[in-house]
Write a protein that holds these residues in place. Structure first.
Motif, PDB file in Angstrom:
ATOM      1  N   UNK A 107     -13.553  -6.043  -4.663  1.00 29.14           N
ATOM      2  CA  UNK A 107     -14.863  -6.084  -4.024  1.00 29.14           C
ATOM      3  C   UNK A 107     -15.740  -7.260  -4.425  1.00 29.14           C
ATOM      4  N   UNK A 125     -14.927 -10.522  -2.584  1.00 32.54           N
ATOM      5  CA  UNK A 125     -14.768 -10.538  -1.133  1.00 32.54           C
ATOM      6  C   UNK A 125     -15.852 -11.326  -0.387  1.00 32.54           C
ATOM      7  N   UNK A 126     -17.147 -11.201  -0.784  1.00 31.95           N
ATOM      8  CA  UNK A 126     -18.174 -11.884   0.006  1.00 31.95           C
ATOM      9  C   UNK A 126     -17.915 -13.383   0.212  1.00 31.95           C
ATOM     10  N   UNK A 138     -17.030 -15.424   3.818  1.00 30.68           N
ATOM     11  CA  UNK A 138     -17.921 -16.454   4.338  1.00 30.68           C
ATOM     12  C   UNK A 138     -17.289 -17.826   4.428  1.00 30.68           C
ATOM     13  N   UNK A 168     -30.261 -20.500  -3.828  1.00 34.29           N
ATOM     14  CA  UNK A 168     -31.217 -19.392  -3.892  1.00 34.29           C
ATOM     15  C   UNK A 168     -32.650 -19.921  -3.886  1.00 34.29           C
ATOM     16  N   UNK A 174     -33.793 -21.069  -0.427  1.00 34.90           N
ATOM     17  CA  UNK A 174     -34.070 -20.046   0.588  1.00 34.90           C
ATOM     18  C   UNK A 174     -35.567 -19.713   0.547  1.00 34.90           C
ATOM     19  N   UNK A 196     -19.879  -5.474  -4.400  1.00 31.00           N
ATOM     20  CA  UNK A 196     -20.032  -6.679  -3.579  1.00 31.00           C
ATOM     21  C   UNK A 196     -21.301  -7.438  -3.930  1.00 31.00           C
ATOM     22  N   UNK A 247     -33.785 -12.037  -3.607  1.00 34.14           N
ATOM     23  CA  UNK A 247     -32.534 -11.795  -4.335  1.00 34.14           C
ATOM     24  C   UNK A 247     -31.902 -10.471  -3.919  1.00 34.14           C
ATOM     25  N   UNK A 284     -32.369  -8.811  -1.143  1.00 36.40           N
ATOM     26  CA  UNK A 284     -31.884  -8.895   0.239  1.00 36.40           C
ATOM     27  C   UNK A 284     -30.533  -9.601   0.301  1.00 36.40           C
ATOM     28  N   UNK A 326     -27.219  -8.051   1.614  1.00 41.65           N
ATOM     29  CA  UNK A 326     -26.531  -8.708   2.722  1.00 41.65           C
ATOM     30  C   UNK A 326     -25.052  -8.919   2.399  1.00 41.65           C
ATOM     31  N   UNK A 327     -24.756  -9.308   1.159  1.00 42.50           N
ATOM     32  CA  UNK A 327     -23.342  -9.455   0.753  1.00 42.50           C
ATOM     33  C   UNK A 327     -22.614  -8.130   0.893  1.00 42.50           C
ATOM     34  N   UNK A 368     -22.276  -7.130   4.718  1.00 45.09           N
ATOM     35  CA  UNK A 368     -21.277  -7.957   5.398  1.00 45.09           C
ATOM     36  C   UNK A 368     -19.863  -7.504   5.042  1.00 45.09           C
ATOM     37  N   UNK A 369     -19.680  -6.911   3.870  1.00 47.35           N
ATOM     38  CA  UNK A 369     -18.325  -6.571   3.417  1.00 47.35           C
ATOM     39  C   UNK A 369     -17.995  -5.099   3.609  1.00 47.35           C
ATOM     40  N   UNK A 370     -18.994  -4.238   3.822  1.00 51.79           N
ATOM     41  CA  UNK A 370     -18.727  -2.802   3.794  1.00 51.79           C
ATOM     42  C   UNK A 370     -19.552  -2.051   4.835  1.00 51.79           C
ATOM     43  N   UNK A 420     -32.691 -15.162   6.468  1.00 46.17           N
ATOM     44  CA  UNK A 420     -32.117 -15.250   5.131  1.00 46.17           C
ATOM     45  C   UNK A 420     -30.600 -15.109   5.205  1.00 46.17           C
ATOM     46  N   UNK A 421     -30.135 -14.144   5.977  1.00 44.78           N
ATOM     47  CA  UNK A 421     -28.709 -13.864   6.054  1.00 44.78           C
ATOM     48  C   UNK A 421     -27.941 -15.055   6.620  1.00 44.78           C
ATOM     49  N   UNK A 448     -28.258 -18.097   4.271  1.00 44.19           N
ATOM     50  CA  UNK A 448     -27.453 -17.967   3.062  1.00 44.19           C
ATOM     51  C   UNK A 448     -25.987 -18.272   3.354  1.00 44.19           C
ATOM     52  N   UNK A 449     -25.505 -17.830   4.501  1.00 41.74           N
ATOM     53  CA  UNK A 449     -24.137 -18.167   4.889  1.00 41.74           C
ATOM     54  C   UNK A 449     -23.973 -19.685   4.939  1.00 41.74           C
TER      55      UNK A 449
END
Lengths: 245, 245
Positions: free
Chosen positions: A155, A158-159, A163, A236, A239, B156, B177, B179, B183-184, B187-189, B224-225, B228-229
């Motif tokens: 886990x 994975x992020x 991405x 970070x 952002x 995650x 932070x 968020x 978000x991580x 996105x994964x779960x 942000x999402x 961040x990507x």
């Protein structure tokens, strides 16, 4: 625990595994979890294991015995299987056989002896393929939609995979990506640790590619790990902050 | 599943929880997992829950009943407990009581009815404090070494917390932070999802601070999402590639 990733790129397959095994936190050892079988010009198979160490070692030993030159070995052999699909079937059958044997002998459910395997490679006449084999012996194949498999402590790492993975990426970038995924895991979880094993299989090469062991203190890994921490902090900071008004 | 984080900063406590509950993947609902009790000028308590929803709702109902004005309620009450430590004890006792009751009535082990709770806040006469309460009713407190607690689907979102947390950070940065950590995870779960609940408790305020619900499609969250990507991909590109030679 364990962390292994198999990645399918257009140019080939990338395998990375850690080497830490632990029975509790005070009994930590280094064991190889990545294994190779090669017949140059004809096939290359790589296998990575997570789960009960006795189970996975027995599986690899059986596969090994059965991969000896034709006169010495019993059948069926992953060196004779006509396709990667059949290789995956053999691996699955062997895994299920060992787990059933162990649990029958111990009068326990298979849970305690469970293990999961990633197996990939290429057999002449077919494409490169990558499979995730379950303890029940069945398996799924990587595709464009699911181009990588993780086993073990999956886990934390994975992020970044989700991405930054790109099927057209170079081997150099893929190794970087896997190292970052491992670094995120290692920073968060004691049970995964260096050294890491790496194998790069080049599509249509029909032989093992670059193999490396990345040791504790590896200068590239260290640079990447600290550089990534800095880069994340920078990103970070850049952002926008949340507005409370 | 669930994801909740409680963060201890020098300037106060930050709580964030998701609101998704699921029994399987086809029975998904929105339930609040963050709860508040306030006596302005005297105390502010925030509680977040993960685990069996029937258990956590029963715990909150019991705590609520016992938090009614003195003439209507039974004792003991978290609104009367003389310190945050005693609040955590009451929460732990209530949690254990519900789990034991459920498992006794069902003749099953407590596992199925298990839950975990983060509770934090401040009672006049003491410092702000943050606790993680286990299903057994015991608990641990956040400290400078372990300045945050996560419950639910914690893995995650841990790497970014580990790397970017700073006890001196502003509330605005802390929300950012959290968020990113959510978000991580999201996105994964599948089992963690928006909307998110947020509460910012200002140290020595002795009253609830800013409370927000961040809905699906929240413009800041979306920016942000995606930002961040992009930032991660940029940072990834700027890291040196692995050398194969």
């Amino acid at each position: 625990m364990t962390y292994c990733v198999g990645l399918k790129l257009n140019r080939g397959l990338v395998f990375m595994s850690d080497t830490r095994t632990n029975a509790g936190v005070d009994n930590i050892s280094v064991f190889r979890k990545m294994f190779h079988w090669e017949a140059e010009g004809e096939r290359s198979i790589t296998l990575m294991t997570a789960g009960n160490l006795a189970t996975t070692q027995a599986v690899v030993s059986l596969l090994n015995e059965r991969a000896l030159p034709a006169e010495e070995r019993g059948s069926p052999s992953i060196m004779e299987a006509p396709s990667m699909f059949q290789v995956a079937r053999l691996v699955g059958e062997t895994l299920r056989e060992i787990i059933q044997e162990q649990s029958a002998e111990n009068g326990q459910s298979g849970e305690a002896f469970s293990a999961t395997i990633i197996v990939g490679g290429q057999v002449r006449g077919g494409d490169q393929r990558l499979f995730l084999v379950y303890p029940e012996g069945n398996f799924v194949e990587a595709s464009a939609d699911t181009p990588f498999f993780q086993i073990g402590e999956t886990k934390y790492g994975k992020p970044i995979l989700v991405r930054a993975y790109d099927p057209d990426m170079s081997f150099e970038d893929a190794v970087k990506l896997l190292m970052l995924s491992f670094d995120s895991t290692i920073k968060a979880n004691l049970s995964v640790g260096l050294p890491l094993d790496l194998h790069l299989y080049e599509a249509d090469g029909f032989r093992d590619g670059v193999k490396r062991r990345i040791e504790q203190g590896d200068p590239f890994y260290e640079t990447l790990s600290s550089g990534w921490s800095e880069a994340l902090k920078d990103a970070f900071q850049r952002m926008p902050p949340y507005s409370l008004t």
